[in-house]
Design an enzyme around this catalytic site. Structure first.
Site, short mmCIF file in Angstrom:
data_model
loop_
_atom_site.label_atom_id
_atom_site.label_comp_id
_atom_site.label_asym_id
_atom_site.label_seq_id
_atom_site.Cartn_x
_atom_site.Cartn_y
_atom_site.Cartn_z
CE1 TYR A 61 29.83 -12.72 -74.42
CE2 TYR A 61 28.08 -13.03 -76.03
CZ TYR A 61 28.91 -12.19 -75.30
OH TYR A 61 28.80 -10.83 -75.46
CG PHE B 121 15.07 -6.41 -62.24
CD1 PHE B 121 13.85 -5.78 -62.51
CD2 PHE B 121 15.96 -6.59 -63.27
CE1 PHE B 121 13.54 -5.37 -63.80
CE2 PHE B 121 15.66 -6.18 -64.57
CZ PHE B 121 14.45 -5.57 -64.83
N GLY C 4 22.63 -5.45 -66.02
CA GLY C 4 22.69 -6.79 -65.44
C GLY C 4 21.38 -6.97 -64.66
CG LEU D 262 17.08 -4.69 -68.73
CD1 LEU D 262 16.27 -5.96 -68.59
CD2 LEU D 262 16.16 -3.46 -68.72
#
Lengths: 307, 307, 307
Positions: free
Chosen positions: B59, B224, B220, B218
């Site tokens: 990461y 939304f 990514g 969600l």
């Protein structure tokens, strides 16, 4: 000098050479005119340490076993130096089998027993080292296959049993009825056929510590054709780079070394009829592809990076 | 006041918070400028009962573990209040790893041991609570992974082991070589990614009483975004209706509550870097979606009624 | 005269007729006007040896069970001559169930118990011979289903349990929580729906020695429609050839005999409401398709030769 070709242990008293030789095209090859050629090729293979010979009743329109068996009968001392694999259950329309009206499968006890007797006669041997069911038969009664296998084992006609082209659920079904473990599942795999690496087939093989045999390890001749095959065209320069790096005879050896790196410890079946090609192929056993090179080939083969 | 976030028992002496927090975007977030921000966010998560922190060696281009570890080192009493999950086996091309010529996987014992040592150094801790193999590696030798896991366990460096993105057959293969049960399989699932609900992944998890962790719960940011995503556009008003009905802070909490209703008892990993968002998310644990509302969302997600 | 219809042993004290009769369309059939017609049809089925009657709570908009039960109540001696199968877990929008806002599944203990009580009332019986979960429910808590099954068994309300439309992984999950073996998995299969033959569903059934029930064994009416169905149009003359060869009443009997040849020993559920058609169908039990004829139909059904 030790053999270039290492071995895979399939059972307590059964091992195969890591590379097998396949008699599939024995009767259609321009390189094999007669029994003397067969004998010469077989001796070359054995000399190289390629001792596992892959047959099927149907190869060469039901003719390869006999062609091979007759040739080998001239050198009976060779029989114990090789492991003979043959297969049954496919039934083909052909002149030799006028009763066949459609290509189909047959895993009935009667057919398996008859097929083995025929293979023994044709191969001029008193035992088959490993018998494979050639294709999964939707009509397979696993209990009946087990019954046939038991009788063949008891009669000394077949030492070990395996399958070919079986999915994990087909494999588990048949295994559930057998006393002894199936010793292999011969499936198609190559840089042009990645399915068994990802669909669970090889996971099950590794889990059960079973070496799959691999047919068409070079994707038939697709890998070498020049046009109309975008994947092969994309792969060729990648394999060529590796050929140079690893000082291999050809890209075929890179493609085979790529398979040999798989953790299920597969046994590629080579289809060539040329002793020189067999000799070249054995060099694949000495090529240990660097992990990143292995992935470079995988990425070229699947056409996208790993996620 | 009891924590809003309940817990999942993964082993006799290992439990995770039902919601985990993921450090994935720690170094690319506008909300996190420095170690003080990391510490503040971590303390907020712990305060909410979100005690399970999801890392991976890769990461932030191999930078998140160290960024987090350095920040947390300023508050050493926090270590025992959290469960640190990290991962290994993906190898990325990046400046920090000049030896990587291609993105690939590495499940060799040597790599696993080195990766864990590096994670321990970076995280400034003497043990990882759970180590996951990040991606299924077609070159995985399960015996070798088991050997690495055993050594890490024996040395006290890793308490428990799991996997990520594994199919059932890959899971069964690795498990067959391990003494202790794998404690999780971290997979992608959301109203925008239904696959593990139907492809057998979650069936196996429930059968083995293992809580899967869930990444991108969600989808990514797809859920939304306003345009160009027909499924998300179709889902949004459905989730909004539920938001109103259940008096949730946002549709994100409905989407998470929808996952929490799954019988495999999953652990969604939240990727937000905002304490307020984390706090909102914890309300999902209290939302018990009515069965028909759950199916209303499923039907909107899959675009067709149940058969 | 012995019954034309043989039997399948599902458990020590449970056997089904090899052909079952399905009440699915009982209330929408022009052939059934009233309870007398139901009684006449049931007596005809029993006379033929078709003793297994397949219901579901939802058939006929939750009306078939009661229609059947009321009719049969007039001849109480018939109950012990039949095996009643019914199902639960689908919840449909319909006038009878105003609480249902969306078609969904419900495998909660509460719903299963209520559904069975309702089925017992509607069927005018004190026990169901076999209860099936109608569809795999993504919210199924296998422990809770086991709890419901145990209670139903203990209370004498249900003798045996099975499932319908379950994948192997869903089947294995539920079975892992049950004391007694599931006795069947009712799935769709026909010459127009080959999936369970190849996707592992029937492999698992044979492995566990479980007879699957088969719904839509004739592909609904697709097999008989004239146009717009290329596969059915392609199959019809092939089946007609076989009809002549085997002297069958119609191609339906060939299609059923084709299923009966499968080694998982399936139980096709017939949906006809005509006694004559039932009688014709029983002849399928006597038709032993030659292996090559079976493959001829398979090849016509899948549109390509076997590999």
């Amino acid at each position: 000098m030790p053999h270039a070709v290492s071995r895979r242990q399939l059972a307590d008293d059964l091992s195969f050479s890591t590379l097998a030789w396949g008699a599939w095209r024995l009767r259609e090859s321009h390189d094999i005119a007669n029994g003397t050629d067969v004998l010469r090729l077989t001796e070359a293979a054995l000399e190289l340490g390629i001792t596992t010979i892959d047959h099927a009743d149907i190869y060469g329109n039901y003719g390869c076993e006999e062609f091979f068996g007759t040739a080998i009968a001239a050198a009976p001392h060779l029989r114990d130096k090789m492991e003979i694999v043959t297969k049954c259950d496919i039934a083909l329309i052909c002149d030799a089998k006028p009763q066949n009206r459609i290509n189909h499968y047959n895993t009935s006890k009667e057919h398996i027993l008859q097929s083995v007797d025929s293979s023994l006669r044709n191969l001029r041997t008193d035992h088959i080292d490993t018998l494979l069911l050639h294709r999964p038969d939707p009509l397979m009664i696993a209990d009946e296959v087990a019954d046939a296998f038991n009788q063949l084992k008891r009669d000394g006609k077949v030492r070990y049993f395996g399958v070919s082209n079986f999915t994990p659920s087909q494999f588990n079904l048949l295994q559930s009825r057998l006393e002894a473990p199936l010793v292999t599942n011969q499936v198609e795999c190559s840089v042009l056929q990645l399915a068994p690496i990802f669909d669970g087939t090889f996971d099950l093989m590794q889990q059960k510590r079973i070496s799959p045999m691999i047919w068409s390890p070079l994707g038939g001749s697709r890998l070498f054709r020049d046009k109309d095959d975008a994947v092969a065209a994309h792969l060729r320069p990648v394999l060529e780079d590796m050929r140079v790096k690893y000082n291999a005879p050809g890209i075929a050896e890179i493609a085979i070394a790529w398979l040999l790196a798989l953790p299920c410890q597969p046994i590629p079946v080579l289809g060539t009829m040329k002793p020189d090609r067999l000799k070249d192929a054995t060099t694949a056993c000495s090529i240990k592809l660097d992990r990143q090179d292995w992935f470079t080939i995988l990425v070229a083969a699947q056409g996208h990076p790993v996620p």
